[in-house]
Design a protein around this motif. Structure first.
Motif, short mmCIF file in Angstrom:
data_model
loop_
_atom_site.label_atom_id
_atom_site.label_comp_id
_atom_site.label_asym_id
_atom_site.label_seq_id
_atom_site.Cartn_x
_atom_site.Cartn_y
_atom_site.Cartn_z
N THR A 54 0.84 -1.19 0.00
CA THR A 54 0.00 0.00 0.00
C THR A 54 0.87 1.24 0.00
OG1 THR A 54 -1.72 -1.16 1.24
CG2 THR A 54 -1.79 1.24 1.28
N ILE A 55 0.62 2.13 -0.93
CA ILE A 55 1.30 3.43 -0.96
C ILE A 55 0.53 4.32 0.01
CG2 ILE A 55 1.97 5.41 -2.37
CD1 ILE A 55 1.76 3.44 -4.82
N VAL A 56 1.19 4.78 1.06
CA VAL A 56 0.54 5.55 2.11
C VAL A 56 0.08 6.89 1.58
CG1 VAL A 56 0.90 6.60 4.38
CG2 VAL A 56 1.93 4.39 3.86
N ALA A 57 -1.18 7.26 1.90
CA ALA A 57 -1.69 8.58 1.54
C ALA A 57 -0.80 9.63 2.21
CB ALA A 57 -3.13 8.73 2.02
N CYS A 58 -0.55 10.73 1.51
CA CYS A 58 0.40 11.71 2.03
C CYS A 58 0.00 13.11 1.62
CB CYS A 58 1.80 11.39 1.49
SG CYS A 58 3.08 12.49 2.10
N ASP A 59 0.09 14.03 2.57
CA ASP A 59 -0.11 15.45 2.29
C ASP A 59 0.91 16.22 3.13
OD1 ASP A 59 -0.94 17.91 1.49
OD2 ASP A 59 -2.98 17.74 2.28
N ASP A 60 2.17 16.23 2.68
CA ASP A 60 3.25 16.88 3.42
C ASP A 60 3.08 18.39 3.53
OD1 ASP A 60 4.62 14.59 3.99
OD2 ASP A 60 6.10 14.83 2.41
N SER A 61 2.36 18.96 2.59
CA SER A 61 2.17 20.41 2.56
C SER A 61 0.68 20.72 2.47
CB SER A 61 2.90 21.02 1.37
OG SER A 61 4.27 20.70 1.41
N PRO A 62 -0.06 20.61 3.58
CA PRO A 62 -1.51 20.79 3.52
C PRO A 62 -1.95 22.14 2.99
CG PRO A 62 -0.78 20.38 5.79
CD PRO A 62 0.42 20.32 4.91
N GLU A 63 -1.09 23.16 3.13
CA GLU A 63 -1.48 24.49 2.67
C GLU A 63 -1.59 24.59 1.15
OE1 GLU A 63 2.86 24.12 3.22
OE2 GLU A 63 1.25 23.93 4.66
N ASP A 64 -0.98 23.65 0.40
CA ASP A 64 -1.06 23.73 -1.06
C ASP A 64 -2.31 23.07 -1.61
OD1 ASP A 64 -0.57 21.00 -1.12
OD2 ASP A 64 1.43 21.18 -1.99
N GLY A 65 -3.08 22.39 -0.74
CA GLY A 65 -4.33 21.78 -1.17
C GLY A 65 -4.17 20.52 -1.99
N GLU A 66 -2.93 20.07 -2.18
CA GLU A 66 -2.69 18.87 -2.97
C GLU A 66 -2.11 17.79 -2.07
OE1 GLU A 66 -0.30 19.63 -6.40
OE2 GLU A 66 -1.37 21.46 -6.85
N GLY A 67 -2.46 16.58 -2.35
CA GLY A 67 -1.90 15.46 -1.61
C GLY A 67 -1.97 14.23 -2.49
N ARG A 68 -1.40 13.16 -2.01
CA ARG A 68 -1.45 11.91 -2.76
C ARG A 68 -2.37 10.95 -2.03
NH1 ARG A 68 3.51 9.84 -2.04
NH2 ARG A 68 2.65 8.57 -0.40
N PRO A 69 -3.39 10.42 -2.72
CA PRO A 69 -4.27 9.45 -2.08
C PRO A 69 -3.58 8.10 -1.92
CG PRO A 69 -4.85 9.67 -4.39
CD PRO A 69 -3.76 10.68 -4.11
N GLU A 70 -4.14 7.26 -1.06
CA GLU A 70 -3.61 5.91 -0.90
C GLU A 70 -3.68 5.17 -2.23
OE1 GLU A 70 -4.54 3.47 2.71
OE2 GLU A 70 -5.56 2.22 1.22
N GLY A 71 -2.69 4.31 -2.47
CA GLY A 71 -2.66 3.54 -3.70
C GLY A 71 -2.09 2.15 -3.46
N LYS A 72 -1.97 1.38 -4.49
CA LYS A 72 -1.43 0.01 -4.43
C LYS A 72 -0.33 -0.15 -5.46
CE LYS A 72 -4.59 -1.46 -1.50
NZ LYS A 72 -4.30 -1.70 -0.12
N THR A 73 0.64 -1.00 -5.16
CA THR A 73 1.72 -1.32 -6.09
C THR A 73 2.24 -2.72 -5.77
OG1 THR A 73 3.77 -0.48 -7.09
CG2 THR A 73 3.59 -0.32 -4.69
#
Length: 102
Positions: A54-73
């Motif tokens: 599982t690719i962990v969901a991540c939003d290192d910079s919440p102020e930019d409004g973009e993040g990466r949703p959880e995924g699979k690989t």
């Protein structure tokens, strides 16, 4: 199977909202209930396919409004290594990146 071409995974750090450095969630995958962060080590050989990570969901910079949703690989063994310490992940063995427990 395939060898690795030495490409480094993104292991850049993140910051908390008050500007202090913190560990980045960028690139972290979970396999068998263990988090495996990316590493910049090269020169490993991809072994057999182990299953799905599982690719962990991540939003290192919440102020930019973009993040990466959880995924699979796909998760692969690293020849000569223990999967509890290191795995390779990617859609194919040729694209797999090394993920290693610290």
């Amino acid at each position: 199977m395939a060898g690795h071409d030495g490409r480094a995974a993104d292991g850049s750090g993140g910051c908390t909202s008050d500007g202090e450095a913190s560990a980045s969630c960028s690139g972290v995958v979970t396999y068998e209930n263990r988090d495996h962060p990316p590493t910049d080590k090269a020169g490993f050989t991809v072994g057999e396919r182990l299953g799905t990570a599982t690719i962990v969901a991540c939003d290192d910079s919440p102020e930019d409004g973009e993040g990466r949703p959880e995924g699979k690989t796909s998760a692969y063994a690293v020849e000569g290594g223990d999967p509890s310490e290191a795995i390779a992940v990617g859609d194919t063995p040729d694209e797999a990146r090394l993920m290693e427990m610290h």
